[in-house]
Design an enzyme around this catalytic site. Structure first.
Site, PDB file in Angstrom:
ATOM      1  N   ASP A 154      26.613  14.287 -11.251  1.00  0.00           N
ATOM      2  CA  ASP A 154      26.089  14.233 -12.620  1.00  0.00           C
ATOM      3  C   ASP A 154      24.655  14.757 -12.673  1.00  0.00           C
ATOM      4  O   ASP A 154      24.302  15.578 -13.532  1.00  0.00           O
ATOM      5  CB  ASP A 154      26.115  12.792 -13.156  1.00  0.00           C
ATOM      6  CG  ASP A 154      27.530  12.279 -13.394  1.00  0.00           C
ATOM      7  OD1 ASP A 154      28.473  12.921 -12.923  1.00  0.00           O
ATOM      8  OD2 ASP A 154      27.680  11.230 -14.048  1.00  0.00           O
ATOM      9  N   ALA A 175      29.935   6.752 -21.732  1.00  0.00           N
ATOM     10  CA  ALA A 175      31.172   7.417 -22.143  1.00  0.00           C
ATOM     11  C   ALA A 175      31.629   8.449 -21.121  1.00  0.00           C
ATOM     12  O   ALA A 175      32.559   9.199 -21.363  1.00  0.00           O
ATOM     13  CB  ALA A 175      30.975   8.081 -23.506  1.00  0.00           C
ATOM     14  N   GLY A 176      30.944   8.535 -19.972  1.00  0.00           N
ATOM     15  CA  GLY A 176      31.364   9.497 -18.938  1.00  0.00           C
ATOM     16  C   GLY A 176      30.801  10.889 -19.161  1.00  0.00           C
ATOM     17  O   GLY A 176      31.241  11.834 -18.525  1.00  0.00           O
ATOM     18  N   SER A 212      23.286   8.884 -18.322  1.00  0.00           N
ATOM     19  CA  SER A 212      22.276   8.325 -17.417  1.00  0.00           C
ATOM     20  C   SER A 212      21.695   9.428 -16.538  1.00  0.00           C
ATOM     21  O   SER A 212      20.497   9.434 -16.258  1.00  0.00           O
ATOM     22  CB  SER A 212      22.835   7.145 -16.608  1.00  0.00           C
ATOM     23  OG  SER A 212      23.341   7.547 -15.374  1.00  0.00           O
ATOM     24  N   LYS A 224      26.985  16.151 -18.988  1.00  0.00           N
ATOM     25  CA  LYS A 224      27.954  16.916 -18.198  1.00  0.00           C
ATOM     26  C   LYS A 224      29.370  16.505 -18.555  1.00  0.00           C
ATOM     27  O   LYS A 224      29.617  15.420 -19.101  1.00  0.00           O
ATOM     28  CB  LYS A 224      27.716  16.705 -16.704  1.00  0.00           C
ATOM     29  CG  LYS A 224      28.037  15.261 -16.236  1.00  0.00           C
ATOM     30  CD  LYS A 224      29.449  15.089 -15.781  1.00  0.00           C
ATOM     31  CE  LYS A 224      30.059  13.750 -15.659  1.00  0.00           C
ATOM     32  NZ  LYS A 224      29.716  12.483 -15.993  1.00  0.00           N
TER      33      LYS A 224
HETATM   34  C1  MEV Z   1      31.335   9.675 -12.831  1.00  0.00           C
HETATM   35  O1  MEV Z   1      30.911  10.545 -13.862  1.00  0.00           O
HETATM   36  C2  MEV Z   1      32.086  10.442 -11.789  1.00  0.00           C
HETATM   37  C3  MEV Z   1      32.618   9.617 -10.619  1.00  0.00           C
HETATM   38  O2  MEV Z   1      33.255  10.548  -9.742  1.00  0.00           O
HETATM   39  C4  MEV Z   1      31.541   8.861  -9.886  1.00  0.00           C
HETATM   40  C5  MEV Z   1      30.578   9.797  -9.169  1.00  0.00           C
HETATM   41  O3  MEV Z   1      30.878  10.940  -8.894  1.00  0.00           O
HETATM   42  O4  MEV Z   1      29.448   9.295  -8.865  1.00  0.00           O
HETATM   43  C6  MEV Z   1      33.664   8.612 -11.080  1.00  0.00           C
END
Ligand code: MEV
Length: 421
Positions: A192, A137-138, A142, A18
């Site tokens: 996510d 990496a965001g 996971s 995502k």
């Molecule tokens: C992580 O992808 C996004 C955050 O907002 C954490 C979350 O929503 O669980 C930082």
């Protein structure tokens, strides 16, 4: 006890990563966020075993664990006050690896314990997951793993419908994947796993059903992985600590981020504005959202560099995901030639970053059942690993491209179902 299909054929599950377009961090506090699915996915091949063991192979993060199913705890979901406490229940015979493999093993033990709680544990299987998503990496690697794992365990225990993935299947997969995310990240918002389950563009508010935005606009983005590792858990905790110290200041910032997301949702669904006006407005709110996140302390010098390089070409960028490194996204105007995007990408790669040009909004979790009975994990693995390790002539050195080539060794029927739209 739920009956298990004794004779079953290999199946393949895939789930997308995502990109959070707007609203990360604020979403943890009940504010709106907008996210979309990527065309980079995790793929799980699940094959039967002749014994009753469960093997999990994750070659991209060096995990190969064989569980004796009867030594795994059976959980009703109430034994632990939080899923992240599962470590105490891991059998001593299992050596828990370090790094991302650690989380994957703990998540497996938790989800297996819950989903198989009412089922016959003699169903032996090997689960092999290959992922095209960079870890940490965001980009939701996971969550894609947790969605693929939940769908696998639900499929093995006969809790999903026999064809396709129905709305109720998705709801169930998403619920379990959220618990997997709790093992991994402590207090995730759930955004996510929702994107990895449902795909498309979602407006998400914690605790409410996500809303599919049915966007009328294709979204081209350039994702830049700064290759700076970050911990979602630590960054979320950092924002929490800042809010504890300055509640009214931080709440004001979180409310502004909520307005950014709400404005974006309206833009996505707008049919009245000219495309150029919409793009301009989208660029404005991307810049504003990045600035707000930066005041929360979750930017990083590498992310600021991406912003500067792209701003010099009138492009708007923001961090995406938890920040602190990880990835940035840059909106690519529809009229921009891909050669021009390549020039920007090369400049960013010259800074040591890695770029992916992609379109946001493909399908969510997909399951290809009864794939060719002859496919084995070993064969699939050997082929995908060979391509990883020994690039073909003319290969550009891109592991992503080589891994995609490796997936072509899956049966055609599986590829057709699993290909992102
Ligand atoms: C992580 O992808 C996004 C955050 O907002 C954490 C979350 O929503 O669980 C930082």
């Amino acid at each position: 006890m739920v009956a298990v299909h004794r004779d079953w054929s290999p199946f393949v599950v895939s789930a997308p990563g995502k990109v959070i377009l707007f609203g990360e961090h604020a979403v943890v506090y009940g504010k709106a966020a907008i996210a979309g699915s990527l065309d980079m996915r995790a793929y799980a091949l699940v094959t039967p075993r002749t014994d009753s063991k469960a093997r999990m192979v994750l070659p991209d993060i060096g995990v190969d664990v064989l569980f004796d199913s009867h030594t795994l705890p059976l959980l009703s979901g109430t034994e632990l006050s939080h899923p992240s406490e599962v470590e105490a229940l891991v059998p001593s015979s299992i050596s828990i690896p370090e790094g991302p493999g650690r989380t994957a093993v703990l998540t497996f033990v938790y989800l297996y314990g819950c989903i198989f709680a009412e089922s016959d544990r003699t169903t032996g299987f090997t689960l092999c997951v290959r992922s095209l998503l960079p870890v940490g990496a965001g980009l939701g690697s996971s969550a894609a793993f947790n969605v693929a794992l939940s769908a696998t365990l639900l499929q093995l225990t006969g809790q999903l419908q026999e064809e396709g993935v129905s709305a109720s299947d998705r709801k169930l997969i998403n619920q379990w994947a959220f618990h997997g995310e709790q093992v991994a990240h402590g207090t995730p918002s759930g955004i996510d796993n929702s994107v990895a389950t449902y795909g498309g563009f979602l407006k998400y508010i914690k605790g409410e059903p996500s809303v599919n935005l049915e966007s009328t606009h294709a979204l081209r983005v350039l994702i830049t992985n700064t290759n700076v590792p970050k911990s979602t858990k630590a960054l979320v905790a950092g924002v929490r600590a800042l809010r504890d110290r300055y509640p009214s200041v931080v709440d004001g910032i979180l409310d502004s981020i909520d307005s950014v997301s709400t404005t974006a949702a309206t833009l996505f669904q707008s049919t009245s504005e000219a495309e150029e006006t919409l793009e301009q407005q989208m660029q404005d709110i991307i810049r504003i959202n990045h600035g707000l996140l930066s005041t929360l302390g979750v930017s990083h010098a590498s992310l600021e560099r991406v912003r500067e390089v792209t701003a010099a070409r009138n492009l708007a960028s923001k961090l995406t995901g938890a920040g602190g490194g990880g990835c940035a996204l840059t909106l690519i105007p529809n009229g921009m030639a891909s050669g021009d995007v390549d020039v920007v990408a090369r400049e960013l790669e010259g800074e040591g970053f890695h770029c992916y040009q992609t379109v946001v909004g493909g399908g969510g979790v997909a399951i290809a059942r009864n794939v060719d009975g002859k496919v084995t994990v070993e064969q699939w693995l050997a082929d995908t690993m060979e391509r990883h390790n020994s690039p073909a002539d003319g290969d550009d050195g891109n592991v992503y491209g080589r891994a995609v080539a490796g997936f072509a060794t899956l049966p055609a029927a599986a590829i057709a179902v699993l290909k992102p739209e």
